[in-house]
Design a protein around this motif. Sequence first.
Motif, PDB file in Angstrom:
ATOM      1  N   THR A 218       0.848  -1.177   0.000  1.00 21.97           N
ATOM      2  CA  THR A 218       0.000   0.000   0.000  1.00 21.97           C
ATOM      3  C   THR A 218       0.891   1.236   0.000  1.00 21.97           C
ATOM      4  N   TYR A 219       0.759   2.040  -1.034  1.00 18.76           N
ATOM      5  CA  TYR A 219       1.529   3.278  -1.086  1.00 18.76           C
ATOM      6  C   TYR A 219       0.971   4.279  -0.085  1.00 18.76           C
ATOM      7  N   GLN A 220       1.861   5.094   0.413  1.00 15.42           N
ATOM      8  CA  GLN A 220       1.460   6.201   1.273  1.00 15.42           C
ATOM      9  C   GLN A 220       1.665   7.485   0.478  1.00 15.42           C
ATOM     10  N   GLY A 221       1.244   8.577   1.065  1.00 18.17           N
ATOM     11  CA  GLY A 221       1.603   9.883   0.515  1.00 18.17           C
ATOM     12  C   GLY A 221       0.830  10.273  -0.717  1.00 18.17           C
ATOM     13  N   GLU A 222       1.428  11.157  -1.476  1.00 13.96           N
ATOM     14  CA  GLU A 222       0.773  11.815  -2.598  1.00 13.96           C
ATOM     15  C   GLU A 222       0.218  10.797  -3.598  1.00 13.96           C
ATOM     16  N   GLU A 223       1.046   9.808  -3.911  1.00 11.97           N
ATOM     17  CA  GLU A 223       0.682   8.849  -4.947  1.00 11.97           C
ATOM     18  C   GLU A 223      -0.616   8.109  -4.609  1.00 11.97           C
ATOM     19  N   ALA A 224      -0.792   7.842  -3.309  1.00 10.30           N
ATOM     20  CA  ALA A 224      -1.968   7.083  -2.866  1.00 10.30           C
ATOM     21  C   ALA A 224      -3.268   7.760  -3.306  1.00 10.30           C
ATOM     22  N   LYS A 225      -3.221   9.074  -3.484  1.00 10.24           N
ATOM     23  CA  LYS A 225      -4.429   9.807  -3.883  1.00 10.24           C
ATOM     24  C   LYS A 225      -4.919   9.397  -5.273  1.00 10.24           C
ATOM     25  N   TRP A 226      -3.983   8.983  -6.116  1.00 11.23           N
ATOM     26  CA  TRP A 226      -4.350   8.723  -7.507  1.00 11.23           C
ATOM     27  C   TRP A 226      -4.554   7.252  -7.816  1.00 11.23           C
ATOM     28  N   MET A 227      -4.036   6.394  -6.912  1.00 14.91           N
ATOM     29  CA  MET A 227      -4.076   4.959  -7.199  1.00 14.91           C
ATOM     30  C   MET A 227      -5.374   4.361  -6.703  1.00 14.91           C
ATOM     31  N   THR A 228      -6.274   4.125  -7.608  1.00 13.57           N
ATOM     32  CA  THR A 228      -7.537   3.510  -7.188  1.00 13.57           C
ATOM     33  C   THR A 228      -7.291   2.070  -6.761  1.00 13.57           C
ATOM     34  N   TYR A 229      -6.192   1.484  -7.214  1.00  8.71           N
ATOM     35  CA  TYR A 229      -5.900   0.080  -6.946  1.00  8.71           C
ATOM     36  C   TYR A 229      -4.876  -0.068  -5.832  1.00  8.71           C
ATOM     37  N   ASN A 230      -4.637   0.987  -5.091  1.00  9.26           N
ATOM     38  CA  ASN A 230      -3.592   0.978  -4.061  1.00  9.26           C
ATOM     39  C   ASN A 230      -3.723  -0.209  -3.102  1.00  9.26           C
ATOM     40  N   GLY A 231      -2.694  -1.048  -3.091  1.00  6.67           N
ATOM     41  CA  GLY A 231      -2.649  -2.170  -2.158  1.00  6.67           C
ATOM     42  C   GLY A 231      -3.573  -3.319  -2.501  1.00  6.67           C
ATOM     43  N   LYS A 232      -4.281  -3.196  -3.605  1.00  5.00           N
ATOM     44  CA  LYS A 232      -5.257  -4.245  -3.954  1.00  5.00           C
ATOM     45  C   LYS A 232      -4.647  -5.330  -4.840  1.00  5.00           C
ATOM     46  N   THR A 233      -5.137  -6.535  -4.649  1.00  2.00           N
ATOM     47  CA  THR A 233      -4.673  -7.653  -5.462  1.00  2.00           C
ATOM     48  C   THR A 233      -5.100  -7.467  -6.908  1.00  2.00           C
ATOM     49  N   ARG A 234      -4.149  -7.660  -7.803  1.00  2.00           N
ATOM     50  CA  ARG A 234      -4.469  -7.593  -9.228  1.00  2.00           C
ATOM     51  C   ARG A 234      -4.427  -8.993  -9.813  1.00  2.00           C
ATOM     52  N   ILE A 235      -5.368  -9.285 -10.643  1.00  2.00           N
ATOM     53  CA  ILE A 235      -5.341 -10.532 -11.395  1.00  2.00           C
ATOM     54  C   ILE A 235      -4.829 -10.195 -12.786  1.00  2.00           C
ATOM     55  N   MET A 236      -3.711 -10.790 -13.165  1.00  2.00           N
ATOM     56  CA  MET A 236      -3.117 -10.510 -14.477  1.00  2.00           C
ATOM     57  C   MET A 236      -3.344 -11.743 -15.351  1.00  2.00           C
ATOM     58  N   GLU A 237      -4.474 -11.738 -16.017  1.00  2.00           N
ATOM     59  CA  GLU A 237      -4.894 -12.918 -16.760  1.00  2.00           C
ATOM     60  C   GLU A 237      -4.010 -13.174 -17.981  1.00  2.00           C
ATOM     61  N   ARG A 238      -3.688 -14.422 -18.202  1.00  2.00           N
ATOM     62  CA  ARG A 238      -2.888 -14.870 -19.355  1.00  2.00           C
ATOM     63  C   ARG A 238      -1.562 -14.126 -19.461  1.00  2.00           C
ATOM     64  N   ASN A 239      -1.063 -13.696 -18.334  1.00  2.00           N
ATOM     65  CA  ASN A 239       0.211 -12.985 -18.305  1.00  2.00           C
ATOM     66  C   ASN A 239       1.347 -13.991 -18.433  1.00  2.00           C
ATOM     67  N   THR A 240       2.227 -13.779 -19.398  1.00  2.00           N
ATOM     68  CA  THR A 240       3.363 -14.689 -19.568  1.00  2.00           C
ATOM     69  C   THR A 240       4.690 -13.968 -19.355  1.00  2.00           C
ATOM     70  N   LYS A 241       4.599 -12.780 -18.771  1.00  2.00           N
ATOM     71  CA  LYS A 241       5.830 -12.023 -18.531  1.00  2.00           C
ATOM     72  C   LYS A 241       6.339 -12.289 -17.114  1.00  2.00           C
ATOM     73  N   MET A 242       7.588 -11.965 -16.889  1.00  2.00           N
ATOM     74  CA  MET A 242       8.124 -12.063 -15.524  1.00  2.00           C
ATOM     75  C   MET A 242       7.351 -11.117 -14.617  1.00  2.00           C
ATOM     76  N   VAL A 243       6.892 -11.626 -13.500  1.00  2.00           N
ATOM     77  CA  VAL A 243       6.251 -10.775 -12.506  1.00  2.00           C
ATOM     78  C   VAL A 243       7.060 -10.911 -11.214  1.00  2.00           C
ATOM     79  N   VAL A 244       7.438  -9.793 -10.650  1.00  2.00           N
ATOM     80  CA  VAL A 244       8.189  -9.808  -9.404  1.00  2.00           C
ATOM     81  C   VAL A 244       7.378  -9.114  -8.325  1.00  2.00           C
TER      82      VAL A 244
END
Lengths: 736, 736
Positions: A218-244
């Motif tokens: 979860t981001y804090q500070g200024e950025e948190a204001k713009w991130m509707t997805y802050n700290g939320k789990t993302r499902i990256m469907e059919r993603n075949t790229k490296m995810v870290v």
Amino acid sequence: MFCVSCVASQECATYVNTFIGTSNFGATFPGPIAPRGMASVSPFNVAGKQNKLEKDSRWLSNPYVYENTFLTGFSQVNLSGVGCPDLGVILVMPTTGEVQTNHLDYGTTYSNEIGKAGYYSNTLDKYNIKTEFTASTRVGVNKFTFPKGKSNILINLGLGLTNEQDAMVQVVSPTEIQGVRSVGSFCYNSPEDAYPVYFVARFSKPATNYGVWKTPDTYQGEEAKWMTYNGKTRIMERNTKMVVGDSIGTYFSYEFDKEETVEVKIGISYVSIENARENLEKETGNKSFDTVYKETFNQWNSLLSRIKVKGGTEDDKINFYTALYHTLIHPNTLNDVNGDYPEIKTGKIGNTKDTRFTVFSLWDTYRNLHQLMSLVYPKQQSNMVKSMLDMYDENGWLPKWELNSTETFTMVGDPASIVITDTYIKGIQDFNVNKAYEAMLKSATTLDNNPLRPGLKNYLNNGYLVVGQRGPVSTTQEYNAADYAIAVLAKELGKTDDYKTFKKRSLSYYKFYDKDFKLLRPRNEDGSFYKPFDPLAGANFEENVGYIEGNAWQYAFMAPHDVKGMIKLYGGGKSFTNQLQKLFDTNQFDMANEPDIAYPYWFNYVKGEAWRSQKIVRELASKYFQNKPAGLPGNDDTGTMSAWLIYAMSGIYPASIGDNVYQITSPVFDEVEIALNSEYYSGKSIKIITKNNSEENKYIQSIKLNNKPLKGYSVTHQQLVNGGVLEIELGKNPIK
Amino acid sequence: MFCVSCVASQECATYVNTFIGTSNFGATFPGPIAPRGMASVSPFNVAGKQNKLEKDSRWLSNPYVYENTFLTGFSQVNLSGVGCPDLGVILVMPTTGEVQTNHLDYGTTYSNEIGKAGYYSNTLDKYNIKTEFTASTRVGVNKFTFPKGKSNILINLGLGLTNEQDAMVQVVSPTEIQGVRSVGSFCYNSPEDAYPVYFVARFSKPATNYGVWKTPDTYQGEEAKWMTYNGKTRIMERNTKMVVGDSIGTYFSYEFDKEETVEVKIGISYVSIENARENLEKETGNKSFDTVYKETFNQWNSLLSRIKVKGGTEDDKINFYTALYHTLIHPNTLNDVNGDYPEIKTGKIGNTKDTRFTVFSLWDTYRNLHQLMSLVYPKQQSNMVKSMLDMYDENGWLPKWELNSTETFTMVGDPASIVITDTYIKGIQDFNVNKAYEAMLKSATTLDNNPLRPGLKNYLNNGYLVVGQRGPVSTTQEYNAADYAIAVLAKELGKTDDYKTFKKRSLSYYKFYDKDFKLLRPRNEDGSFYKPFDPLAGANFEENVGYIEGNAWQYAFMAPHDVKGMIKLYGGGKSFTNQLQKLFDTNQFDMANEPDIAYPYWFNYVKGEAWRSQKIVRELASKYFQNKPAGLPGNDDTGTMSAWLIYAMSGIYPASIGDNVYQITSPVFDEVEIALNSEYYSGKSIKIITKNNSEENKYIQSIKLNNKPLKGYSVTHQQLVNGGVLEIELGKNPIK
């Protein structure tokens, strides 16, 4: 549930009950592992407040607790019987219905547990999925039987037991996933050596759909204001790229129109993803689950049947073979099938034609486990010593508590020297003994920046460490024992001066002896005894001034290299016996930890008192070691407790250091036959035959070695490995 | 500092001032990039409170701000002229002395900045290190000249401009590092499409020492009690294993006994580490810094000299060629040297023999940038359209705001159709126009789950989007323009019915016209005008009910596909002129954003009023575009502002949609010669010759095309690309 006679059927492996040690902090796991395997699979039930023992609410060092009920996956790399959390990662979890990525949501109770050597199975209640697991040396094999409908197999890289976080994952194809998970900082030591475990997972059926999830911080500070997805789990469907990320995972989803099984093979490597893939392919290739299981079972059976027993109860046999099984888990294999392994400290990839072993919990295992290996599996022990010497080459120091090529510096002392000397004098000498001796001297003599022997300056100046240093009494005792091992090897190598020097150094614990207390008491820098002195302080692992994981009573008799000297120090046989008996009578003896585990045998050294050893060893073995999940006295300590039991049940114990002698007590079995390796020993086998054995008849009446009466209550290693036959006659009356 | 005559020397690239746009939110960066390069290097000076504009204290979309002073590295992938933060990662930083891993500690002021096409240099004050940078298409080349002593080169993967975090890094050898950094979620959209950028860094000198650092999150709860290293940075010396984490980096250290230089080449790929390595090797191999720079400079020079100018001031030339440079950055190359690129959405790796372009900020660039590409670099424009069609194949939709094969869905409208139609009618037809038409129809007619045209149902039912939907007036206007483009292409393809349908659809903005205000006013669901109506609401990017990034005035005249119809709607020539002039007189015209940038040309459509266009265009060009860091009116919008300037200074502008006409105003230069690509155009070049040109003489007196008088103030594309010579005679008096 278990076959009747190991001897008849030869199926010793059927006596293994993998649930022993999964309660009472035994810290073993019930899932499959091949002998000394790199990979293993454990049901993981220590996350979630539903569980009695929860990993985030307390110190917990094991992926599975028998009493817990809420399962959140199956971890693919695990440690057995250790006291600190680590590994327990790469969690595989089958589910049905919609994909859930939070383990608290997808976790479930389970039933129908079966645990055997090389096999584990249960049913996941919430999903009606049957799970089965086996493993080859470097590959965990997961098999799931799904009901009709939508099913999923998750690999959760966020959850785990290790103190580290962060992972990488990449879906390679609808049948393959590769990745890496950070592990390490065992006992919260050496965090700078945290390291990756690499894996490749291969699925027997292609996924209909797949994806990666990621829960960012979860981001804090200024950025948190713009991130509707802050700290939320993302499902990256059919993603075949490296995810870290810190909290990531993959899901493979299926649509089954009838009950179906999917097998997931997970190859492990500590070198690279490519090696993990090669391990998977070379070890399990196109083999079925059943084939892998059969091969692993046969490996277990072959190793366990190196000792055959007759007599005893079914539970005795189960306790015995499970203990032997537990001694064959660690040290375990570190190198890949192609010989690659990560060197310690250098950052290089080494290569070996033998086995590179890892997980050396030497403060524990120097006391009996390596001696057992030398006796029953000398080739393995030889390779373990070679691995230790390779570590010296790489790291400049022998190991202390080595884990996957990191030196965790857990516990105290300099135990490698004791292991090496013991191996050598047992006749296992196919290693570079000169290098070994050089390595031993280095840690014994380097005054500055010596990671193995902190406080060495005080030790050399005074003979002991002082108050303010870590566990000064215990640590001094450990250094004494190690120094004695060096003296013994020096003598073997004809280095008479070194022998004298180190022999002398090994006796400095005398200086702690306080004859008022008849105990070893810490001393201050100025030489005075530490006050106030509470001999009970330090029980139950409490931190205290003088001792490591113990109190003055528990460390009072820890001079396994100088038992006769110690008896003299304590005022002679009678005085010593009284004081030692008092330890047991006042319940200060701690079966659950290593410092005092040889003490039950010290009575053997006093004329007329050996009956006490016979009595106490039998009592301890039956009280603390039982065929039930709580059937270990505490942490198995990578097999050290189990090794104690094997010896105790067999009637012999390598209680002392440097004299190559076994103390004899009353065996549990009517006959124990230990097959000998002809590469190292001239005899075909050792036989320990017990007559008039019963619960009541616990006292030795007479002993014969090779049909001749044996004087006293000990036998030498040489006598045994020449093919010795011990005959022990028991009776109900102690011989005083 | 700049060479005197581009024409004489042919070195147009020497006129590029890479600092233009690095202030006043132009969002360009001063570091090197090859034309349409994947890699670029920018000094990174937006971290640390010392800086006037700090990335964590406010919305900031660029890695470099001219007024800032505190530099914390050089980012190796960057976006130019965009309005949202992304990329700006893989920060390389040279330091001296002990290794510091916190950018706030190792950051420094700098001096001696030089920025040229393909080259940037400065001196790091704290360390007295001279830095130099150049780049090939996929490789950033960093060159550091260190003083004698201990020096370090850091690669910090924690710091960055992107909204994403997490990285992996591995030291491969003392001369090579490989890794991956998460980026994406541009404008905080499409977080599930966050993706990796892979890199391989190769060093010209082997490091004496090296390591990785990692700053883990701070644990809370029970575990925090035991972790002495909780949240603290760890230095992992000589670590060669994969390290993953949110805040990690590597350092390479050197001991120099004299001044020494180290070059670090960093190959980039969006496909894999292996491809990043291949990009590095194939593009830069053993080439020296100077060789790479020379090659990149020559590429720039060759492209920029497709337009040659005479006359004007030095600053005019600098402004002109820097603008042209800025139009040649995005769209940029996505594919690796071997042709591999990540497909959009499919998870597959595609392969192309041409260039796969990326970074399509189409809401901006449909207005003039692609028209400029069609005119000057038609082969590139053709490949851009092909890339867009490949995206349609992969993703099922044409792009809207595509970034490295993620659809960010930034802004509104359906601009791809406009770009494709314009390209086609300009005579660039070597793409699959039927597929293009199919793709355009799909977004124009799909009612449900249409990611490109939300609100389409209302649009088709009412002719417009309604209050409650996003920017209903603006979005309707965008759909109108796109529909007109479809109509034009339909006509070209002989689809008369479609032509009629879409022509009709394209005029529905009439329904917003409120004759009381003489503005376009939002309507409610029930058809009534939205109240209260504040025509000024929405200026300066404020959110408002009717419009996207603008107010009623700024959107009042956005009907570039129907200028004549719009004039009629506004009450005819005089009424329209009055209202349009009012926009400028009341300072509602916003040069810094796209909706109104064509408006200065609308006077050309009213008889007798063209002098106003001539006056205003000249004024805007000189007021907002200057040879200084603040020399762009705002975000360059991936070259859209720059494209406006190029046209404005040349005296022609493609203001309308679908009629292939350029509006003529007063050029700044005495002669502009645009070389034509013979593959697409029959003429050799276009010449725009200006007579009596001076600051005072800003009004057109007469125009000749190919030596014949031209009626009116426009010229067709065909007239020009046949090798048209325009002669424009200027004077100080407007022709009314």
